[in-house]
Design a protein around this motif. Structure first.
Motif, PDB file in Angstrom:
ATOM      1  N   GLY A 169       0.818  -1.203   0.000  1.00 14.20           N
ATOM      2  CA  GLY A 169       0.000   0.000   0.000  1.00 14.20           C
ATOM      3  C   GLY A 169       0.846   1.244   0.000  1.00 14.20           C
ATOM      4  N   ASN A 170       0.249   2.361   0.398  1.00 13.88           N
ATOM      5  CA  ASN A 170       0.964   3.618   0.449  1.00 13.88           C
ATOM      6  C   ASN A 170       0.265   4.596   1.373  1.00 13.88           C
ATOM      7  OD1 ASN A 170      -0.883   5.503  -1.248  1.00 13.88           O
ATOM      8  ND2 ASN A 170      -0.627   3.703  -2.563  1.00 13.88           N
ATOM      9  N   ALA A 184      -3.965  10.640   2.999  1.00 11.47           N
ATOM     10  CA  ALA A 184      -4.630   9.492   2.376  1.00 11.47           C
ATOM     11  C   ALA A 184      -3.829   8.220   2.650  1.00 11.47           C
ATOM     12  CB  ALA A 184      -4.792   9.701   0.873  1.00 11.47           C
ATOM     13  N   VAL A 185      -4.536   7.098   2.709  1.00 13.46           N
ATOM     14  CA  VAL A 185      -3.884   5.811   2.933  1.00 13.46           C
ATOM     15  C   VAL A 185      -4.562   4.752   2.078  1.00 13.46           C
ATOM     16  CG1 VAL A 185      -5.387   5.274   4.902  1.00 13.46           C
ATOM     17  CG2 VAL A 185      -3.166   4.136   4.684  1.00 13.46           C
ATOM     18  N   ASP A 186      -3.761   3.844   1.558  1.00 11.51           N
ATOM     19  CA  ASP A 186      -4.239   2.668   0.819  1.00 11.51           C
ATOM     20  C   ASP A 186      -3.448   1.480   1.349  1.00 11.51           C
ATOM     21  OD1 ASP A 186      -4.864   0.627  -0.919  1.00 11.51           O
ATOM     22  OD2 ASP A 186      -4.363   1.718  -2.756  1.00 11.51           O
ATOM     23  N   VAL A 187      -4.099   0.589   2.101  1.00 11.19           N
ATOM     24  CA  VAL A 187      -3.399  -0.549   2.694  1.00 11.19           C
ATOM     25  C   VAL A 187      -4.144  -1.836   2.352  1.00 11.19           C
ATOM     26  CG1 VAL A 187      -4.610  -0.252   4.898  1.00 11.19           C
ATOM     27  CG2 VAL A 187      -2.471  -1.545   4.826  1.00 11.19           C
ATOM     28  N   PHE A 199      -8.276  -8.247   2.469  1.00 12.69           N
ATOM     29  CA  PHE A 199      -8.852  -6.994   2.949  1.00 12.69           C
ATOM     30  C   PHE A 199      -8.061  -5.816   2.398  1.00 12.69           C
ATOM     31  CE2 PHE A 199      -8.859  -3.484   6.060  1.00 12.69           C
ATOM     32  CZ  PHE A 199     -10.222  -3.212   6.095  1.00 12.69           C
ATOM     33  N   ARG A 200      -8.788  -4.745   2.039  1.00  9.30           N
ATOM     34  CA  ARG A 200      -8.146  -3.525   1.572  1.00  9.30           C
ATOM     35  C   ARG A 200      -8.905  -2.328   2.120  1.00  9.30           C
ATOM     36  NH1 ARG A 200      -6.161  -2.442  -4.681  1.00  9.30           N
ATOM     37  NH2 ARG A 200      -4.926  -0.547  -4.259  1.00  9.30           N
ATOM     38  N   LEU A 201      -8.159  -1.325   2.559  1.00  2.61           N
ATOM     39  CA  LEU A 201      -8.766  -0.103   3.075  1.00  2.61           C
ATOM     40  C   LEU A 201      -8.190   1.103   2.347  1.00  2.61           C
ATOM     41  CD1 LEU A 201     -10.498   1.481   5.153  1.00  2.61           C
ATOM     42  CD2 LEU A 201      -8.467   1.507   6.629  1.00  2.61           C
ATOM     43  N   ASN A 202      -9.077   1.922   1.803  1.00  2.00           N
ATOM     44  CA  ASN A 202      -8.707   3.202   1.221  1.00  2.00           C
ATOM     45  C   ASN A 202      -9.424   4.297   2.003  1.00  2.00           C
ATOM     46  OD1 ASN A 202      -7.208   2.764  -1.592  1.00  2.00           O
ATOM     47  ND2 ASN A 202      -8.771   1.176  -1.372  1.00  2.00           N
ATOM     48  N   SER A 203      -8.672   5.319   2.407  1.00  2.00           N
ATOM     49  CA  SER A 203      -9.279   6.385   3.185  1.00  2.00           C
ATOM     50  C   SER A 203      -8.529   7.687   2.940  1.00  2.00           C
ATOM     51  CB  SER A 203      -9.269   6.045   4.681  1.00  2.00           C
ATOM     52  OG  SER A 203      -9.928   7.045   5.431  1.00  2.00           O
TER      53      SER A 203
END
Length: 724
Positions: A169-170, A184-187, A199-203
């Motif tokens: 992610g980043n 912002a986060v993308d994990v 599982f993936r979370l974008n916020s």
């Protein structure tokens, strides 16, 4: 190679992946990465089945997430400037039900309503943090998407990021002009050792100020995604989206009839102070959209698959929506008012079942989708108005001076407006939209390959719509209508997989409410409908390095309700109106020199009422936008040497004059504009640095949906991303 590219795309950092030692040549994958950034992508959504762009009879455009990254874009609104023939008309304000952004497509108003091919409405700013790409399907698309989720001009569909099988992610931070800052986060992570549960979370959280005296936006986006694949045949995906928005709505001017139109006919004639919001503090609104999605994919056999979708959409708003308007005699004064919402809500539920087949009957290949669609909408929208902020002693709305030196426009503020609402308590006459709409539909579509180069698409939808308004709120009646919507497309590949000519007939429709006829009685309308004829040519040359689409379309909308001239009741209508919208569109995506890429588009649209009131007959509708539009973005990235990973680009948009009021008693326009933007970035293995400068010529320009909304002056934003 294909599998490598898919994995790289999922990781969200194709350039980083290219640096890893693999069996694929590094320089080769770098080239493919850049090609994939700009070439026309095949779509699984335009006809609810996988079709190559070259064999698809419908015109569509797409924007990949890498374009968003290279241009430094983080909202869907900004991303859509890369779509030929699309013009932004209205920015989102977060209001429940209708608060989302609106655009013009082929002369008709459209909105963001689809996510992965099903209901996914958002009434605030749509963050692009969880998007893989954005698709815009052109033309009336009611046959496969229905009347409640599509417009006559087209459909906007968001394709989301999916979980993948490795941890990665980043995290990114951004900041810039007008108090802009963003985190912002993308994990992504597998949850089980066998990697069947992912599982993936974008916020993201974004704060934006304004170039004017008052205004701000604060947006929060949270988008978790869970996927489970218990067997090779079965996969299950669960997603959620939360978009929360607190803002002071963008300055909005409305223009109504009046003799002032004989004195001014362009926004420039008003000599407005571009940086003055003409508003005070605390005129804020809170909006929220929450969407849930479920998808079950099952492979029944080698030739038949099942796709089951379930989605819910809920929007909420509470707060002020101030606006300014002109009417009457004077162009040197304006009126001030508000349309607030209080605990306003709209909830929708969508269930969709599709069966896809790919098989031969004799020597003829058939690609079939059989689908069932159910949509339910619960409206409980509550609108309140002070009937004009400024009043005389008789309680009548009066204007305020526009150019009077020292006039205090800040007295139109949250405290003063709330005081007026408090004084009206118990005597208010709110406008309420309440009731239930239900829609059942069955559709069948088949792409038949008559020869290896010739295919024919035939589709039909049967649609049953029921409107059950709350009769305690308004004098409404239950409406029940059934409608058939056909679609036909023909594609002939002059050169297999390289050049094709196509034609289509597409249909869409709109269910209307009961209306008062010329004799004063209640009349039952037939559904308004649009029919499109379109033809053109598509190319996919030099191994995908040059793709293009050119088309001509003609859309005729009939059975439009219009005012019944001469009737004793001013609300009386007659259903015989007609609108014709015709035009041409050109889109080019090119990667002809190594490292250099470009996307370009041009469109011309001629829309007019051919059967209408005398006041607008043979005139362009005031919601049709600018007749001429053009977009261009070109970029270069170093692929070798010490500068490898460095890239930069420049581009912009042109729009011709936009007539937002167009009638016999006067014409009022927004001027044409050219807006230029630039970006630069450096992409390394573990980090990425980017900067963008939008509107670097500091253009004063306006957009409008029968309105005038000033747009941002020159602004810059820098972004730092850490990859893991």
């Amino acid at each position: 190679m294909k599998n490598v590219l898919i994995c790289a795309s999922m990781l969200g950092s194709l350039a980083t992946y290219a640096q890893k030692k693999d069996t694929v040549n590094t320089k080769s994958i770098d080239e493919v990465v850049l090609i994939n950034t700009y070439i026309k992508k095949d779509s699984e959504y335009s006809n609810k089945m996988p079709l190559k762009a070259i064999e698809n009879p419908q015109v569509y455009s797409s924007i990949d997430k890498v374009i968003l990254e290279n241009q430094g874009l983080y909202t869907v609104d900004d991303a859509l400037k890369n779509i030929p023939g699309l013009q932004q008309m209205w920015t989102s304000n977060g209001r429940a039900g209708d608060g989302g952004a609106y655009v013009s497509l082929r002369g008709f108003v459209s909105a963001n309503s689809l996510r992965n091919g099903v209901l996914g409405a958002v009434t605030g700013t749509i963050d692009a943090i969880n998007l893989e790409k954005i698709e815009v399907l052109k033309g009336p698309s009611g046959t496969l998407f229905g009347s409640l989720l599509s417009s006559y001009g087209g459909v906007i569909n968001r394709v989301t990021k999916k979980p993948f099988e490795t941890f990665g992610g980043n995290i990114s931070l951004a900041g810039g002009s007008y108090d802009t800052y963003r985190a912002a986060v993308d994990v992504n992570t597998p949850l089980t050792k066998d990697k069947k549960l992912l599982f993936r979370l974008n916020s993201a959280y974004t704060n934006e100020g304004t170039f004017q005296t008052e205004g701000f936006r604060r947006n929060l986006a949270i988008a978790p995604s869970l996927s489970y694949k218990p067997t090779d045949r079965l996969s299950i995906n669960l997603d959620m989206e939360l978009f929360q928005m607190k803002n002071m709505t963008d300055q909005t001017f409305f223009f109504y009839s009046g003799s002032y139109l004989q004195k001014v006919n362009n926004i420039k004639d008003l000599n407005l102070d571009y940086k003055n919001s003409y508003l005070g503090k605390d005129l804020t609104n809170t909006g929220r959209s929450i969407n849930f999605f479920g998808q079950v994919n099952y492979k029944i056999s080698n030739s038949i698959t099942s796709n089951t979708n379930f989605s819910t959409s809920s929007s909420y708003s509470n707060g002020f929506m101030p606006y300014l308007y002109f009417m009457g005699d004077s162009a040197d004064s304006m009126y001030r008012s508000d349309q607030s919402t209080r605990d306003s809500r709209k909830k929708s539920l969508n269930f969709q079942q599709n069966f896809n087949g790919d098989f031969k009957i004799g020597n003829l290949r058939n690609r079939v989708v059989l689908g069932f669609d159910y949509l339910r909408v619960n409206n409980n929208q509550n609108f309140y108005d002070v009937n004009g902020f400024d009043k005389n002693s008789q309680g009548e709305s009066i204007p305020v001076p526009l150019h009077q030196s020292g006039f205090d426009y800040t007295n139109f503020n949250g405290s003063a407006l709330q005081a007026q609402y408090n004084a009206m308590a118990g005597k208010e006459a709110p406008y309420l939209i309440s009731g239930i709409q239900e829609n059942y539909a069955v559709y069948l579509s088949n792409v038949l390959n008559i020869t290896d180069n010739l295919n024919v698409l035939m589709a039909l939808r049967v649609d049953n719509f029921t409107n059950k308004p709350d009769i305690t709120v308004a004098d409404k009646k239950k409406l029940n209508q059934t409608f058939f919507s056909p679609k036909l497309g023909v594609v002939y590949e002059l050169i297999k997989d390289k050049v094709s000519v196509f034609g289509n007939y597409q249909n869409s429709f709109k269910n209307l409410d009961y209306y008062i006829n010329a004799s004063g009685g209640t009349a039952t309308p037939v559904p308004e409908q649009a029919n499109q004829l379109e033809g053109g040519i598509k190319t996919n040359l030099f191994n995908g390095k040059l793709s293009s689409t050119f088309s001509y379309y003609n859309i005729k909308v009939k059975d439009v309700l219009r005012t019944a001239i001469g009737a004793s009741n001013p609300r009386a209508q007659v259903q015989d109106g007609t609108i014709v919208s015709r035009g041409v569109e050109l889109e080019i995506n090119a990667y002809l020199l190594r490292g250099f890429t470009a996307i370009a588009g041009f469109s011309y649209n001629d829309s007019k009422y051919t059967e209408a009131d005398a006041s607008v007959l043979n005139r362009r509708p005031n919601t049709s936008g600018s007749p001429y539009l053009a977009n261009l973005y070109a970029s270069y990235q170093f692929l070798d040497g010490t500068l490898k990973g460095l890239g930069f680009g420049v581009g912009g948009n042109y729009a011709s004059e936009n007539k937002i009021y167009n009638a016999v008693d006067g014409v009022f326009s927004l001027p044409s504009y050219v807006v230029l933007n630039a970006s630069a970035y450096y992409d390394a293995k573990k980090f990425r640095i980017g900067v963008k400068v939008d509107n670097f010529t500091n253009q004063h320009y306006w957009i409008g949906y029968t309105t005038a909304n000033p747009q941002r002056l020159i602004n810059a934003v820098g972004t730092l991303t850490y990859k893991f």
